[in-house]
Design a protein around this motif. Sequence first.
Motif, PDB file in Angstrom:
ATOM      1  N   SER A  17       0.839  -1.205   0.000  1.00 56.77           N
ATOM      2  CA  SER A  17       0.000   0.000   0.000  1.00 56.77           C
ATOM      3  C   SER A  17       0.870   1.249   0.000  1.00 56.77           C
ATOM      4  O   SER A  17       0.618   2.208  -0.745  1.00 56.77           O
ATOM      5  N   GLN A  18       1.884   1.239   0.851  1.00 54.69           N
ATOM      6  CA  GLN A  18       2.793   2.377   0.914  1.00 54.69           C
ATOM      7  C   GLN A  18       3.508   2.574  -0.417  1.00 54.69           C
ATOM      8  O   GLN A  18       3.614   3.702  -0.930  1.00 54.69           O
ATOM      9  N   ASN A  19       4.000   1.482  -0.988  1.00 55.45           N
ATOM     10  CA  ASN A  19       4.697   1.579  -2.276  1.00 55.45           C
ATOM     11  C   ASN A  19       3.788   2.163  -3.354  1.00 55.45           C
ATOM     12  O   ASN A  19       4.226   2.958  -4.191  1.00 55.45           O
ATOM     13  N   TYR A  20       2.538   1.758  -3.327  1.00 47.82           N
ATOM     14  CA  TYR A  20       1.605   2.215  -4.360  1.00 47.82           C
ATOM     15  C   TYR A  20       1.371   3.721  -4.295  1.00 47.82           C
ATOM     16  O   TYR A  20       1.375   4.410  -5.326  1.00 47.82           O
ATOM     17  N   VAL A  21       1.196   4.256  -3.099  1.00 53.73           N
ATOM     18  CA  VAL A  21       0.847   5.682  -3.001  1.00 53.73           C
ATOM     19  C   VAL A  21       2.065   6.594  -3.161  1.00 53.73           C
ATOM     20  O   VAL A  21       1.914   7.742  -3.567  1.00 53.73           O
ATOM     21  N   ILE A  22       3.270   6.092  -2.862  1.00 52.37           N
ATOM     22  CA  ILE A  22       4.444   6.976  -2.962  1.00 52.37           C
ATOM     23  C   ILE A  22       5.282   6.714  -4.210  1.00 52.37           C
ATOM     24  O   ILE A  22       6.269   7.419  -4.446  1.00 52.37           O
ATOM     25  N   ASP A  23       4.928   5.728  -5.007  1.00 53.97           N
ATOM     26  CA  ASP A  23       5.693   5.391  -6.215  1.00 53.97           C
ATOM     27  C   ASP A  23       5.831   6.630  -7.099  1.00 53.97           C
ATOM     28  O   ASP A  23       4.832   7.165  -7.587  1.00 53.97           O
TER      29      ASP A  23
END
Length: 416
Positions: free
Chosen positions: A241-247
């Motif tokens: 989830s974190q990777n998705y929003v900050i990518d």
Amino acid sequence: MNQFAHNKLVSFIWSIADDCLRDVYVRGKYRDVILPMVVLRRLDTLLEPTKAAVLEEVRFQKDEMKATELDDAPLKAASAYVFFNTSKWTLKQLHATATNNQQILLANVEDYLNGFSDNVKEIISRFKLLEQMRHMANKQVLLDVLEKFISPYINLTPHPVEDPDGNTLPALSNLGMGYVFEELIRKFNEENNEEAGEHFTPREVIHLMTHLVFDPIKDRLPPVMTIYDPACGSGGMLTESQNYVIDPEGSIKASGDVYLYGKEINDETYAICKSDMMIKGNNPENIKVGSTLSTDEFAAQRFDFMLSNPPYGKSWNSELKYIKDGNDVIDPRFKVELADYWGTIETRDATPRSSDGQLLFLMEMVGKMKSTRDSAVGARIASVHNGSSLFTGDAGSGESNIRRHIIENDLLDTII
């Protein structure tokens, strides 16, 4: 890291069990050594570049500051991570100075493990790694296992390296490290005839959940986000989830801070999750160990987003005494306010049958949603269930009351 390199790395790690542990452990126990050793080697590679700086800080505090207890903050600054090791050892040095005397090697290994910061020591304790080290030393295989994990033919570092044959081994990113963990767990589960889904959620499912949760409001996301998983396992759903929003190449490209929170009952997967949080620079103290249902660890907190794949079809009878006293619900998380036929508001039981606790995890998340008074977009939840959540329980039962509460308060968005 491409798929070929990933498969090669997993196969090499998998082969260590057959090469070194075959006559020492039964096959079902290989994971008790391999998983913690992968974690240990990864932490070790991250700390190697700053080892000299950490040792210099230890010397400064002891010799010049005359400190009787070391100050963690400068040590973390020296290591560049939220963890450190104050011993003189690395895994490579342990191997390089080892003799055939396994007990001397074991003493040095214990000195190395005791040099870690407290947050890593907890992970070591949850894995029961010291017990495994002692067992391997007694069986004369500890040196062999160390030799395999520091092999120049595998790369568990975040930087490309060259093997002795001149081939470039690609860097292992934090995301790649997560994939390695999950693939190893899947293979061990298959060996033990366990359900893979008990320990991790397929990435395709997580990707679908993150799109459902974030995409509809991607232009209105709060500047600081909190994400919670009450059954976080090895942490894959949180970090994805974190990777998705900050990518930076993704559709959202959030620039604000994202804080991850979770709880996990299994010591092994908790240890993997907490080490993953440390490696990626997240706060490991936000990951708690224990039963979500029996203890409300985050009672005072409300979250922006929650994603979870809670256990379903499993009894919560062992938690019953924390939730109910006879027929009375004593945990406010599992009560709902519903109107009767005449419109009178009553407090109703929101506990499902004791043979299946998945709806309890859903109520845990519903109770921790931020309201629109605190956040313009409120909160959003994605949760994996089997079909029983939709139809079990007669009218007036705990399951029915949960469904009524969700629907009558307009909390349901999508069922897939």
